[in-house]
Design a protein around this motif. Structure first.
Motif, PDB file in Angstrom:
ATOM      1  N   LYS A 173       0.420  -1.302   0.003  1.00  0.00           N
ATOM      2  CA  LYS A 173       0.051  -0.175   0.176  1.00  0.00           C
ATOM      3  C   LYS A 173       0.779   1.112   0.570  1.00  0.00           C
ATOM      4  O   LYS A 173       0.356   2.595   0.007  1.00  0.00           O
ATOM      5  CB  LYS A 173      -1.270   0.397   1.279  1.00  0.00           C
ATOM      6  N   TYR A 174       2.198   1.302   0.220  1.00  0.00           N
ATOM      7  CA  TYR A 174       3.503   2.672   0.394  1.00  0.00           C
ATOM      8  C   TYR A 174       3.480   2.824  -1.001  1.00  0.00           C
ATOM      9  O   TYR A 174       3.926   1.787  -1.717  1.00  0.00           O
ATOM     10  CB  TYR A 174       3.963   2.383   1.368  1.00  0.00           C
ATOM     11  N   PRO A 175       3.131   3.883  -1.164  1.00  0.00           N
ATOM     12  CA  PRO A 175       3.522   4.412  -2.679  1.00  0.00           C
ATOM     13  C   PRO A 175       5.272   4.214  -2.977  1.00  0.00           C
ATOM     14  O   PRO A 175       5.466   3.972  -4.004  1.00  0.00           O
ATOM     15  CB  PRO A 175       3.291   5.930  -3.012  1.00  0.00           C
ATOM     16  N   ASN A 176       6.248   4.459  -2.164  1.00  0.00           N
ATOM     17  CA  ASN A 176       7.502   4.457  -2.183  1.00  0.00           C
ATOM     18  C   ASN A 176       7.752   3.195  -1.859  1.00  0.00           C
ATOM     19  O   ASN A 176       8.991   2.537  -1.082  1.00  0.00           O
ATOM     20  CB  ASN A 176       7.945   5.721  -1.850  1.00  0.00           C
ATOM     21  N   GLY A 177       6.810   1.981  -1.717  1.00  0.00           N
ATOM     22  CA  GLY A 177       7.117   0.436  -1.498  1.00  0.00           C
ATOM     23  C   GLY A 177       8.429   0.004  -1.881  1.00  0.00           C
ATOM     24  O   GLY A 177       8.625   0.372  -3.195  1.00  0.00           O
ATOM     25  N   MET A 178       9.201  -1.095  -1.663  1.00  0.00           N
ATOM     26  CA  MET A 178      10.184  -1.762  -1.951  1.00  0.00           C
ATOM     27  C   MET A 178       9.380  -3.105  -2.215  1.00  0.00           C
ATOM     28  O   MET A 178       8.889  -3.866  -1.257  1.00  0.00           O
ATOM     29  CB  MET A 178      11.641  -1.612  -0.719  1.00  0.00           C
ATOM     30  N   LEU A 179      10.713  -3.460  -2.823  1.00  0.00           N
ATOM     31  CA  LEU A 179       9.995  -5.151  -3.722  1.00  0.00           C
ATOM     32  C   LEU A 179      10.907  -5.760  -2.454  1.00  0.00           C
ATOM     33  O   LEU A 179      12.090  -5.795  -2.618  1.00  0.00           O
ATOM     34  CB  LEU A 179      10.863  -5.585  -5.474  1.00  0.00           C
ATOM     35  N   LEU A 180      10.110  -6.492  -1.800  1.00  0.00           N
ATOM     36  CA  LEU A 180      10.257  -6.987  -1.090  1.00  0.00           C
ATOM     37  C   LEU A 180      10.564  -9.004  -1.595  1.00  0.00           C
ATOM     38  O   LEU A 180       9.059  -9.527  -1.297  1.00  0.00           O
ATOM     39  CB  LEU A 180      10.203  -7.217   0.185  1.00  0.00           C
ATOM     40  N   ALA A 181      11.522  -9.279  -1.205  1.00  0.00           N
ATOM     41  CA  ALA A 181      11.804 -11.172  -0.809  1.00  0.00           C
ATOM     42  C   ALA A 181      12.258 -11.289   0.318  1.00  0.00           C
ATOM     43  O   ALA A 181      13.450 -11.640   0.361  1.00  0.00           O
ATOM     44  CB  ALA A 181      11.972 -12.254  -2.529  1.00  0.00           C
ATOM     45  N   THR A 182      12.054 -12.825   0.847  1.00  0.00           N
ATOM     46  CA  THR A 182      12.500 -12.854   1.470  1.00  0.00           C
ATOM     47  C   THR A 182      13.430 -14.463   1.476  1.00  0.00           C
ATOM     48  O   THR A 182      13.284 -14.497   0.454  1.00  0.00           O
ATOM     49  CB  THR A 182      11.087 -13.755   2.661  1.00  0.00           C
ATOM     50  N   LEU A 183      14.098 -14.381   2.499  1.00  0.00           N
ATOM     51  CA  LEU A 183      15.265 -15.514   2.167  1.00  0.00           C
ATOM     52  C   LEU A 183      14.916 -17.009   1.857  1.00  0.00           C
ATOM     53  O   LEU A 183      14.988 -18.005   1.397  1.00  0.00           O
ATOM     54  CB  LEU A 183      15.707 -15.365   3.782  1.00  0.00           C
ATOM     55  N   SER A 184      13.627 -17.006   2.670  1.00  0.00           N
ATOM     56  CA  SER A 184      13.101 -18.189   2.347  1.00  0.00           C
ATOM     57  C   SER A 184      12.034 -18.124   0.869  1.00  0.00           C
ATOM     58  O   SER A 184      11.850 -19.556   0.388  1.00  0.00           O
ATOM     59  CB  SER A 184      11.983 -18.356   3.638  1.00  0.00           C
ATOM     60  N   THR A 185      12.058 -17.485   0.061  1.00  0.00           N
ATOM     61  CA  THR A 185      11.391 -17.407  -1.333  1.00  0.00           C
ATOM     62  C   THR A 185      12.704 -18.119  -2.013  1.00  0.00           C
ATOM     63  O   THR A 185      13.740 -18.191  -1.952  1.00  0.00           O
ATOM     64  CB  THR A 185      11.594 -16.009  -1.841  1.00  0.00           C
ATOM     65  N   ASP A 186      12.457 -18.903  -2.866  1.00  0.00           N
ATOM     66  CA  ASP A 186      12.787 -20.366  -3.955  1.00  0.00           C
ATOM     67  C   ASP A 186      13.181 -19.707  -5.105  1.00  0.00           C
ATOM     68  O   ASP A 186      11.601 -19.559  -5.764  1.00  0.00           O
ATOM     69  CB  ASP A 186      12.015 -21.486  -3.725  1.00  0.00           C
ATOM     70  N   PRO A 187      14.030 -19.153  -5.542  1.00  0.00           N
ATOM     71  CA  PRO A 187      14.291 -18.944  -6.489  1.00  0.00           C
ATOM     72  C   PRO A 187      13.833 -19.378  -7.894  1.00  0.00           C
ATOM     73  O   PRO A 187      13.243 -19.055  -8.777  1.00  0.00           O
ATOM     74  CB  PRO A 187      15.630 -18.486  -6.550  1.00  0.00           C
ATOM     75  N   GLY A 188      13.190 -20.603  -7.670  1.00  0.00           N
ATOM     76  CA  GLY A 188      12.896 -20.884  -8.723  1.00  0.00           C
ATOM     77  C   GLY A 188      11.389 -21.444  -8.789  1.00  0.00           C
ATOM     78  O   GLY A 188      10.824 -21.900 -10.195  1.00  0.00           O
ATOM     79  N   ASP A 189      11.147 -20.786  -8.024  1.00  0.00           N
ATOM     80  CA  ASP A 189       8.969 -20.679  -8.049  1.00  0.00           C
ATOM     81  C   ASP A 189       9.211 -19.719  -9.218  1.00  0.00           C
ATOM     82  O   ASP A 189       7.998 -19.152  -9.878  1.00  0.00           O
ATOM     83  CB  ASP A 189       8.753 -20.271  -7.120  1.00  0.00           C
ATOM     84  N   SER A 190      10.130 -19.061  -9.507  1.00  0.00           N
ATOM     85  CA  SER A 190       9.646 -17.251 -10.570  1.00  0.00           C
ATOM     86  C   SER A 190      10.313 -17.136 -11.406  1.00  0.00           C
ATOM     87  O   SER A 190      11.078 -17.439 -10.557  1.00  0.00           O
ATOM     88  CB  SER A 190       8.493 -16.059  -9.969  1.00  0.00           C
ATOM     89  N   ASP A 191      10.428 -16.539 -12.814  1.00  0.00           N
ATOM     90  CA  ASP A 191      11.536 -15.468 -13.720  1.00  0.00           C
ATOM     91  C   ASP A 191      11.620 -14.472 -13.028  1.00  0.00           C
ATOM     92  O   ASP A 191      12.500 -13.521 -13.021  1.00  0.00           O
ATOM     93  CB  ASP A 191      11.120 -15.906 -14.842  1.00  0.00           C
ATOM     94  N   TYR A 192      10.581 -13.747 -12.309  1.00  0.00           N
ATOM     95  CA  TYR A 192      10.371 -12.006 -12.100  1.00  0.00           C
ATOM     96  C   TYR A 192       9.018 -11.992 -10.857  1.00  0.00           C
ATOM     97  O   TYR A 192       8.953 -13.064 -10.772  1.00  0.00           O
ATOM     98  CB  TYR A 192       9.775 -11.171 -13.171  1.00  0.00           C
TER      99      TYR A 192
END
Length: 133
Positions: A95-114
């Motif tokens: 909801k924050y206009p200046n929000g940042m793209l966050l991905a946690t350490l538990s995010t599996d890079p193989g789950d998505s390309d972008y």
């Protein structure tokens, strides 16, 4: 990815808003009933998190002119839509206009390309950019 321009904004119409409300309820219930950990970030309610997240996913899909993931089976992470060239995209929404793209350490890079970032408050969202995983 398609030629989205940072700052492209979309407001979901009444039918699209109904789809988001329905899927937010269904996905939340399905995930909790099946033991998927709720990983929301921030103090906002679960209802707002799910509705705004799905709203951002649908808005991004509409801007990119691709299908919205209408599945409700339990899941954690993964793609929210697929680009025209078959690339898997995980859409993050804040909801924050200046929000940042966050991905946690538990995010599996193989789950998505972008990972794509949408900012906004249901039902209006703005595309802020993307990164490769």
């Amino acid at each position: 990815m398609a030629k989205l321009i940072i700052g492209d904004t979309i407001t979901l119409n009444d039918g699209e808003q109904l789809i988001c409300r329905t899927f937010a309820d269904l996905r939340y219930s399905s995930n909790r009933e099946n033991g998927v950990t709720n990983k929301k970030m921030g103090p906002q309610s679960n209802e707002f998190t799910d509705l705004n997240g799905i709203g951002g996913e649908l808005a991004f899909s509409l801007l990119l002119n691709v299908s919205f993931d209408m599945s409700i089976e339990p899941r954690q992470g993964g793609e929210d839509c697929t680009s025209h060239n078959g690339k898997k995209i995980d859409v993050k929404t804040t909801k924050y206009p200046n929000g940042m793209l966050l991905a946690t350490l538990s995010t599996d890079p193989g789950d998505s390309d972008y990972h794509a970032l949408m900012t906004g408050w249901f039902p209006t969202y703005t595309f802020q950019g993307y990164c490769e995983t």
